[in-house]
Design an enzyme around this catalytic site. Sequence first.
Site, mmCIF file in Angstrom:
data_model
loop_
_atom_site.group_PDB
_atom_site.id
_atom_site.type_symbol
_atom_site.label_atom_id
_atom_site.label_comp_id
_atom_site.label_asym_id
_atom_site.label_seq_id
_atom_site.Cartn_x
_atom_site.Cartn_y
_atom_site.Cartn_z
ATOM 1 N N SER A 155 0.795 -1.238 0.000
ATOM 2 C CA SER A 155 0.000 0.000 0.000
ATOM 3 C C SER A 155 0.825 1.284 0.000
ATOM 4 O O SER A 155 0.258 2.359 -0.157
ATOM 5 C CB SER A 155 -0.957 0.015 1.193
ATOM 6 O OG SER A 155 -2.092 -0.768 0.906
ATOM 7 N N LYS A 165 0.385 3.884 -2.735
ATOM 8 C CA LYS A 165 -0.597 4.968 -2.706
ATOM 9 C C LYS A 165 0.068 6.344 -2.624
ATOM 10 O O LYS A 165 -0.545 7.354 -2.985
ATOM 11 C CB LYS A 165 -1.560 4.773 -1.530
ATOM 12 C CG LYS A 165 -2.498 3.566 -1.683
ATOM 13 C CD LYS A 165 -3.436 3.457 -0.489
ATOM 14 C CE LYS A 165 -4.465 2.355 -0.669
ATOM 15 N NZ LYS A 165 -3.926 1.007 -0.448
ATOM 16 N N SER A 215 -5.631 4.070 4.053
ATOM 17 C CA SER A 215 -5.280 3.092 3.024
ATOM 18 C C SER A 215 -6.520 2.644 2.263
ATOM 19 O O SER A 215 -6.799 1.454 2.119
ATOM 20 C CB SER A 215 -4.565 1.889 3.655
ATOM 21 O OG SER A 215 -3.770 1.222 2.698
#
Length: 471
Positions: free
Chosen positions: A133, A136, A307
């Site tokens: 993640s 991102k 997230s």
Amino acid sequence: MREPRTWQLTACAAVLGLALAAGAVTAAGPWDNGQRKAERARAVTTAPTGGAHHAAPRPAAGPPRPVPAPSAAGVLRALAAPHTTHPGDLAALLVPLLADPGLGPLRTASVVDATTGKQLYGEGATTPMTPASTIKIATTVAALSALGPDHRIPTTVTASPDGRTLTLVGGGDPTLDPARLKTLATDTARALKGRRVTAVRLAYDTSLYTGPSRHPIGPNENIAPVVALMTQEGRLDDSDSGPAPRAADPAHDTATAFAELLAKAGVTVQNAPAPARPSTAPPKAAPLARTYSAPLSTLVERTLTHSDNDLAEALARQTALARKQPASFDGAGRAVRAQLDALGLPTAGARFADGSGLSRADRMSAALLTGLLTRAADPARPALRPVLTGLPIGGFSGTLKSRFDTGPTATGAGLIRAKTGTLTGVNTLAGTVVTADGRLLAFAFLAGRTPSSYTAQPALDRLSAALAPQG
């Protein structure tokens, strides 16, 4: 423990302007705890998950100027402090911590002075690895640089010339909620009554997105089908965050709900809503009514703090549209890379298979992650500041709320802001820290083939906490 941690957060705010940032994040909308994880059913450990929705006030006419994002110059006031950090000191601190077996056999690191961009420590810093993640960070930097922090995502209703055929046109806003959908239906009914129309046929248009709608990981509670029209990220329960059962066809469900709201507003819908054909969705049809998402600055903060996978994929596609690429997984990946190349970032070996980090095909280096954070800290690029203010605060918010709370990592509480990344066997952490001399450092630590999140996450926390003031 709470009193010392609160003192640390206050001290950090005084140096870095975090009070402004944290206050703005809190005011932006409802939030939840924990990290959304990929492959939840197969994960070694289970953690709380992220994702929430924001409802934006309905604009009177066109997208209004949003309240400014927390990107004031005070957020980076610490960048003027004199530099005393020595690379040799960092190596002495970090090398033993990187040897922690909890990080597995594959680990890379980069620590950079956020003012100068100078690398202070590196271990395999240019080696591409699965970022989970932390990708991102790239997704949000690309979106902000391509679109600007004021950009809002529309959802529109158009009408045929006689007003008797409506089309609900998805603009790619996964944060559309029942309240805004109701307002859109009320506005639509008012406009139709002005034309003396009380019965219509309804279609819905999702053609803005192309390619597969399912993420390659398949049906998963952590992400809905990626379509241009949906309500509350396709959730089938009353949650507004975290994993949840997801609709198989979020666009149809949204159009059906819109039809029911039109009926309550006095407009009869004479058919079951159906996908639009080109004849029912003229490309230049004048909008009858429209609603907008929160500004991109707010969406970016939400994406990073919790997230949010659905929102990350939407932002990647918004970047694709801005760069005249297909709004698909492939088109978004090309657009994100092109946008980062335009920023002069080290993208060699990088791959953006998705915008959320759920894909194991993603590749990023630690140097690229710290480069992204350094760009976001550049006083000449205030549009990127929401990337920094959206990072979770260690021990206090988002996916870091339950970390940096005990033992040697507690020194990082309130001083570490970082994006987490977790897949089975992959653990990553990238963010910023204020040093004892008031400097802002950007760091990235990536670990692969980790034996367990139970051991990998504390090891990553110890690495970043070592950069914070001790004692």
